[in-house]
Design a protein around this motif. Structure first.
Motif, PDB file in Angstrom:
ATOM      1  N   VAL A 142       0.791  -1.190   0.183  1.00  0.00           N
ATOM      2  CA  VAL A 142       0.013  -0.065  -0.165  1.00  0.00           C
ATOM      3  C   VAL A 142       0.931   1.244   0.274  1.00  0.00           C
ATOM      4  O   VAL A 142       0.602   2.220  -0.753  1.00  0.00           O
ATOM      5  CB  VAL A 142      -0.957   0.031   1.099  1.00  0.00           C
ATOM      6  CG1 VAL A 142      -1.658   1.177   1.538  1.00  0.00           C
ATOM      7  CG2 VAL A 142      -1.949  -1.031   1.089  1.00  0.00           C
ATOM      8  N   GLY A 143       1.659   1.268   1.014  1.00  0.00           N
ATOM      9  CA  GLY A 143       2.700   2.336   1.020  1.00  0.00           C
ATOM     10  C   GLY A 143       3.533   2.650  -0.477  1.00  0.00           C
ATOM     11  O   GLY A 143       3.777   3.712  -0.748  1.00  0.00           O
ATOM     12  N   ARG A 148       4.759   5.402  -5.452  1.00  0.00           N
ATOM     13  CA  ARG A 148       4.963   5.257  -6.977  1.00  0.00           C
ATOM     14  C   ARG A 148       3.825   6.043  -7.649  1.00  0.00           C
ATOM     15  O   ARG A 148       4.200   6.978  -8.667  1.00  0.00           O
ATOM     16  CB  ARG A 148       5.120   3.958  -7.485  1.00  0.00           C
ATOM     17  CG  ARG A 148       6.126   3.138  -6.741  1.00  0.00           C
ATOM     18  CD  ARG A 148       6.216   1.834  -7.674  1.00  0.00           C
ATOM     19  NE  ARG A 148       7.279   0.908  -7.225  1.00  0.00           N
ATOM     20  CZ  ARG A 148       7.732   0.106  -7.615  1.00  0.00           C
ATOM     21  NH1 ARG A 148       7.429  -0.412  -8.824  1.00  0.00           N
ATOM     22  NH2 ARG A 148       8.700  -1.018  -6.929  1.00  0.00           N
ATOM     23  N   GLY A 149       2.713   6.076  -7.086  1.00  0.00           N
ATOM     24  CA  GLY A 149       1.635   6.923  -7.710  1.00  0.00           C
ATOM     25  C   GLY A 149       1.859   8.509  -7.631  1.00  0.00           C
ATOM     26  O   GLY A 149       1.582   9.167  -8.656  1.00  0.00           O
ATOM     27  N   ASP A 151       4.889   9.660  -7.253  1.00  0.00           N
ATOM     28  CA  ASP A 151       6.209  10.008  -8.280  1.00  0.00           C
ATOM     29  C   ASP A 151       5.711  10.189  -9.772  1.00  0.00           C
ATOM     30  O   ASP A 151       5.910  11.143 -10.478  1.00  0.00           O
ATOM     31  CB  ASP A 151       7.172   8.894  -8.296  1.00  0.00           C
ATOM     32  CG  ASP A 151       7.888   9.057  -7.027  1.00  0.00           C
ATOM     33  OD1 ASP A 151       8.179  10.039  -6.141  1.00  0.00           O
ATOM     34  OD2 ASP A 151       8.447   7.812  -6.472  1.00  0.00           O
ATOM     35  N   TYR A 152       4.520   9.262 -10.151  1.00  0.00           N
ATOM     36  CA  TYR A 152       4.062   9.202 -11.415  1.00  0.00           C
ATOM     37  C   TYR A 152       3.265  10.685 -11.482  1.00  0.00           C
ATOM     38  O   TYR A 152       3.276  11.246 -12.812  1.00  0.00           O
ATOM     39  CB  TYR A 152       3.085   8.102 -11.515  1.00  0.00           C
ATOM     40  CG  TYR A 152       2.440   8.190 -12.983  1.00  0.00           C
ATOM     41  CD1 TYR A 152       2.837   7.163 -13.892  1.00  0.00           C
ATOM     42  CD2 TYR A 152       1.303   8.744 -13.192  1.00  0.00           C
ATOM     43  CE1 TYR A 152       2.282   7.290 -15.249  1.00  0.00           C
ATOM     44  CE2 TYR A 152       0.811   8.782 -14.706  1.00  0.00           C
ATOM     45  CZ  TYR A 152       1.151   7.857 -15.491  1.00  0.00           C
ATOM     46  OH  TYR A 152       0.545   7.808 -16.611  1.00  0.00           O
ATOM     47  N   ALA A 153       2.659  10.874 -10.461  1.00  0.00           N
ATOM     48  CA  ALA A 153       1.678  12.325 -10.685  1.00  0.00           C
ATOM     49  C   ALA A 153       2.636  13.750 -10.724  1.00  0.00           C
ATOM     50  O   ALA A 153       2.471  14.610 -11.336  1.00  0.00           O
ATOM     51  CB  ALA A 153       0.643  12.453  -9.363  1.00  0.00           C
ATOM     52  N   ILE A 154       3.830  13.639 -10.046  1.00  0.00           N
ATOM     53  CA  ILE A 154       4.787  14.595 -10.026  1.00  0.00           C
ATOM     54  C   ILE A 154       5.420  14.762 -11.458  1.00  0.00           C
ATOM     55  O   ILE A 154       5.519  15.737 -12.258  1.00  0.00           O
ATOM     56  CB  ILE A 154       5.768  14.617  -8.988  1.00  0.00           C
ATOM     57  CG1 ILE A 154       5.248  14.626  -7.666  1.00  0.00           C
ATOM     58  CG2 ILE A 154       6.971  15.325  -9.321  1.00  0.00           C
ATOM     59  CD1 ILE A 154       6.049  14.390  -6.553  1.00  0.00           C
ATOM     60  N   LYS A 155       5.837  13.493 -11.890  1.00  0.00           N
ATOM     61  CA  LYS A 155       6.408  13.415 -13.498  1.00  0.00           C
ATOM     62  C   LYS A 155       5.637  13.960 -14.379  1.00  0.00           C
ATOM     63  O   LYS A 155       5.894  14.623 -15.295  1.00  0.00           O
ATOM     64  CB  LYS A 155       6.929  11.979 -13.511  1.00  0.00           C
ATOM     65  CG  LYS A 155       7.479  11.957 -14.789  1.00  0.00           C
ATOM     66  CD  LYS A 155       7.730  10.430 -15.280  1.00  0.00           C
ATOM     67  CE  LYS A 155       8.512  10.239 -16.489  1.00  0.00           C
ATOM     68  NZ  LYS A 155       8.902   8.942 -16.639  1.00  0.00           N
ATOM     69  N   LYS A 187       5.956  11.448   1.241  1.00  0.00           N
ATOM     70  CA  LYS A 187       5.694  11.537  -0.182  1.00  0.00           C
ATOM     71  C   LYS A 187       4.517  12.592  -0.258  1.00  0.00           C
ATOM     72  O   LYS A 187       4.745  13.276  -1.719  1.00  0.00           O
ATOM     73  CB  LYS A 187       5.321  10.267  -0.848  1.00  0.00           C
ATOM     74  CG  LYS A 187       6.321   9.192  -0.721  1.00  0.00           C
ATOM     75  CD  LYS A 187       7.435   9.663  -1.465  1.00  0.00           C
ATOM     76  CE  LYS A 187       7.292   9.599  -2.937  1.00  0.00           C
ATOM     77  NZ  LYS A 187       8.670   9.756  -3.623  1.00  0.00           N
ATOM     78  N   LEU A 188       3.680  12.695   0.323  1.00  0.00           N
ATOM     79  CA  LEU A 188       2.781  13.607   0.148  1.00  0.00           C
ATOM     80  C   LEU A 188       3.084  14.934   0.434  1.00  0.00           C
ATOM     81  O   LEU A 188       2.674  15.971  -0.311  1.00  0.00           O
ATOM     82  CB  LEU A 188       1.564  13.719   1.164  1.00  0.00           C
ATOM     83  CG  LEU A 188       0.643  12.216   0.837  1.00  0.00           C
ATOM     84  CD1 LEU A 188      -0.395  12.008   1.897  1.00  0.00           C
ATOM     85  CD2 LEU A 188      -0.347  12.558  -0.494  1.00  0.00           C
TER      86      LEU A 188
END
Length: 284
Positions: A142-143, A148-149, A151-155, A187-188
């Motif tokens: 989950v973490g 990774r989600g 990181d994908y959103a930032i990229k 990460k948030l």
């Protein structure tokens, strides 16, 4: 005087009145709240919300993705990430066996699924918990999928959303599970520094370490009606403090009144409101 004996060849006479008729499995649904019975198709067409009392039935990532993403089209991300039994944990059964059974019966890899698609024409990354997978418990996967989600959103410069539905940390992973609270919170922070919004939707139930971390950290915190949201459950709290709790304690409406939520949204209006929220943050 002789008597005549008759022997029945068959155990019973089969007629249309005594034949047992059973409804096919998966055809009908009885509301847990008001006990109204409707067809599964009617329930699905109403976004899995009771047509009589508006009770929001528990659904998982597959159903949320179909409701929210345009034309039910989306891409699943990070499906290769799966849980492992790092500790050789055994309770009633070995954790490795429990994982295999959950994957087989639910058809998902773990209690978190991540998808990307368009919501009313606006791209969004959604991480959604699967309560049918070991109670939506928060383990290492989950973490990792949330990280990774993000990181994908930032990229790709996209907004990020988590739909929480969980009983809390996954005890079979011990400290590895608890570490996800700090990991996801950090990460948030990276997402916020990138200037991208995080939308948190809390559904029934959202409890334990999930509430104590990412579920309550949204730029916008929203919930479905009457969802149970809290750290410890009301029964545990009542037994601890030895006092009766207020009516509706830990339900969405109670949290809204006490400033923990920005708004409560019916599932039928969720997609429209999400598009509005994305516009608030992403329109320049």
């Amino acid at each position: 005087m002789s008597s005549t004996w008759f022997r029945r060849i068959k155990k019973g006479v089969l007629t249309s009145t005594n034949e047992k008729k059973e409804a096919p499995d998966g055809l009908w649904h009885k509301c847990p709240e008001c006990k109204t019975t409707v067809t599964v198709k009617e329930l699905e067409d109403n976004n899995y919300v009771c047509t009589k009392c508006n009770y929001h039935n528990r659904i998982n990532a597959k159903e949320y993705f179909s409701i929210l993403f345009d034309h039910k089209e989306y891409e699943l991300l990070f499906e290769e990430v799966v849980s492992k039994d790092q500790l050789g944990f055994v309770d009633i059964k070995p954790y490795a066996k429990r994982l295999a059974e959950a994957q087989r019966t639910t058809g998902v890899r773990d209690s978190m699924s991540v998808g990307v698609g368009e919501v009313d024409g606006k791209k969004l990354v959604i991480a959604c918990m699967n309560f049918n997978f070991i109670g939506g418990s928060m383990g290492s996967v989950v973490g990792e999928k949330i990280a990774r989600g993000i990181d994908y959103a930032i990229k790709h410069k996209l907004p990020f959303m988590i739909i929480s539905k969980s009983g809390g940390a996954r005890m079979m992973e011990s400290a590895f599970s608890l570490m996800q609270m700090a990991k996801t919170s950090a990460k948030l922070t990276q997402l916020a520094k990138a200037g991208l919004p995080y939308i948190s939707l809390m559904t029934d139930p959202t409890t334990g370490g999930v509430t104590a971390s990412y579920a309550m950290l949204g730029d916008v915190n929203i919930a479905e009606p009457k969802a149970l949201i809290g750290f410890a459950g009301p029964r545990v709290i009542k037994e601890t403090i030895k006092k009766d709790l207020p009516a509706g304690f830990q339900r969405s409406e109670f949290l809204l009144d006490h400033g923990f939520l920005d708004f409560i949204i019916d599932r039928k209006n969720l997609k429209f409101r999400l598009a509005q929220v994305i516009d608030w943050y992403m329109t320049k």
